[in-house]
Design an enzyme around this catalytic site. Structure first.
Site, short mmCIF file in Angstrom:
data_model
loop_
_atom_site.label_atom_id
_atom_site.label_comp_id
_atom_site.label_asym_id
_atom_site.label_seq_id
_atom_site.Cartn_x
_atom_site.Cartn_y
_atom_site.Cartn_z
N PRO A 1 36.91 37.85 45.11
CA PRO A 1 37.45 38.84 46.05
C PRO A 1 36.85 40.21 45.72
O PRO A 1 36.77 40.58 44.54
CB PRO A 1 38.95 38.82 45.75
CG PRO A 1 39.06 38.30 44.35
CD PRO A 1 37.90 37.40 44.13
N MET A 2 36.39 40.93 46.74
CA MET A 2 35.82 42.27 46.52
C MET A 2 36.31 43.21 47.62
O MET A 2 36.11 42.93 48.81
CB MET A 2 34.28 42.21 46.52
CG MET A 2 33.70 41.50 45.30
SD MET A 2 31.90 41.39 45.39
CE MET A 2 31.69 39.99 46.53
N ALA A 3 36.94 44.30 47.21
CA ALA A 3 37.48 45.28 48.18
C ALA A 3 36.36 45.83 49.04
O ALA A 3 35.30 46.25 48.55
CB ALA A 3 38.18 46.40 47.42
N GLN B 1 44.37 37.26 47.73
CA GLN B 1 44.65 37.98 46.47
C GLN B 1 45.55 39.19 46.70
O GLN B 1 45.33 39.97 47.64
CB GLN B 1 43.35 38.46 45.81
CG GLN B 1 43.62 38.96 44.39
CD GLN B 1 42.40 39.56 43.72
OE1 GLN B 1 41.89 40.58 44.17
NE2 GLN B 1 41.94 38.96 42.63
N CYS C 1 41.46 44.36 38.07
CA CYS C 1 40.78 45.46 38.77
C CYS C 1 40.74 46.71 37.89
O CYS C 1 41.77 47.15 37.38
CB CYS C 1 41.50 45.77 40.08
SG CYS C 1 40.72 47.16 40.98
N ASN D 1 33.71 34.42 35.10
CA ASN D 1 33.26 35.45 36.03
C ASN D 1 32.57 36.57 35.26
O ASN D 1 32.95 36.90 34.15
CB ASN D 1 34.48 35.97 36.80
CG ASN D 1 34.17 37.14 37.73
OD1 ASN D 1 34.81 38.17 37.66
ND2 ASN D 1 33.19 37.00 38.58
#
Length: 322
Positions: A21-23, A75, A104, A204
């Protein structure tokens, strides 16, 4: 040998290669593009549990998954137990897996005691996971980092707490919050986390090609790998890694013509989803990555940043990709 189906709770993934997941990046159009390249699981952008709790429409819109190929992970982040429980109930209605972000490093998240800041309060980590698992009807996973800084390396301890609290899998990014995304990823800590728990562990951090993907599996023994920044402007990385793990050979590089076809599809999906004005603006960050290695890339990026229509953007790209 390394590529296999992965079971998270009662959800079986086609394979163990996962999009992080990436904002601002992993919106629905980008997830759809990545799915075309065989990725086993995609995840929504990180959503604030407090914003969900207060029924914020914009936040809820980033969790939209209609029309996507399943399974899909959503998420959430936060530190308020009631908001997290409410979010878990909400997300359980439509997603297949719920992930809690405890990794994060962004200042605006950390300053509220959320994201990676939770690694400084392992009692709260346990309380959050316990409550979210109880409130959720789908498997719950947790994403963590190596620790807060080099003095506070807590990944192993956190992983044991997370498992005991009922989570179905853990993703570990092999850097501390202090390191952000710089320096080498610590494969040893990922290996130690894998050896500390019985639930699936996903590695990751700094997986950028076929060799680094294989090394993550080989050295750490993880059950799956998660790829983030290396997929931006390069969604075919999933197909390349899957092919390499299956055959031991590198897949032939995509031609510029083939890449352009994928980029145009991404543009069309983005505009269809968000409208032309917003869609084109959102695409600018993706275009910066897609066009990274082509001739006169900086000149092209400057031009792209002034374009506000789909037609003009596609035409400009076609001219450069010739």
């Amino acid at each position: 040998m390394y590529l296999k189906k992965l079971k998270i709770g009662n959800v079986e993934l086609l394979n163990n290669i996962i999009l992080a997941p990436m904002a601002g990046i992993t919106d629905q159009p980008f997830r759809k593009i990545c799915k075309e390249f065989g990725v086993g699981l995609v995840c929504t952008e990180m959503a604030s549990s407090k914003a969900i709790f207060y029924n914020d429409i914009k936040t809820k819109s980033i969790l939209k998954i209609e029309g996507e190929q399943r399974p899909i992970q959503a998420q959430i982040f936060g530190s308020d137990i009631e908001a997290l429980k409410a979010s878990a109930k909400y997300v359980s209605k439509f997603a297949d897996i719920l992930d809690i972000n405890m990794g994060c490093p962004a200042p605006k998240v950390v300053k509220n005691g959320e994201g990676s800041k939770l690694l400084l309060n392992l009692d709260l980590v346990g309380e959050i996971v316990t409550n979210v698992v109880e409130a959720s009807t789908i498997p719950v996973t947790v994403k963590i980092r190596k620790g807060w800084n080099k003095e506070k390396i807590v990944a192993q301890e956190a992983a044991k707490i997370i498992q005991k609290a009922g989570a179905s899998a853990i993703t570990i990014h092999g850097r501390t919050r202090e390191e952000y995304f710089s320096g080498e990823v610590d494969l040893d800590i990922i290996k130690k986390v894998k050896q500390s728990v019985d639930i699936p562990v996903i590695g990751n951090g700094n997986i950028k090609d076929e060799e680094t993907a294989k090394k993550m599996f080989e050295y750490t023994g993880v059950d799956g790998i998660m790829i983030g920044r290396a997929a931006i402007g390069n969604p075919w990385i999933f197909e390349q890694i899957i092919h390499y793990l299956e055959t031991g050979e590198r897949k032939k590089e995509y031609t510029n013509k083939e890449k352009l076809k994928i980029i145009i599809k991404h543009i069309e999906l983005e505009v269809e989803e968000k409208g032309e004005k917003v869609g084109i603006q959102e695409l600018r960050k993706h275009m910066a990555y897609y066009t990274k290695n082509i001739q006169e890339a900086s000149k092209l990026r400057q031009k792209i940043n002034t374009i506000d229509t789909k037609e003009k953007l596609i035409k400009t790209l076609q001219e450069y990709y010739k």
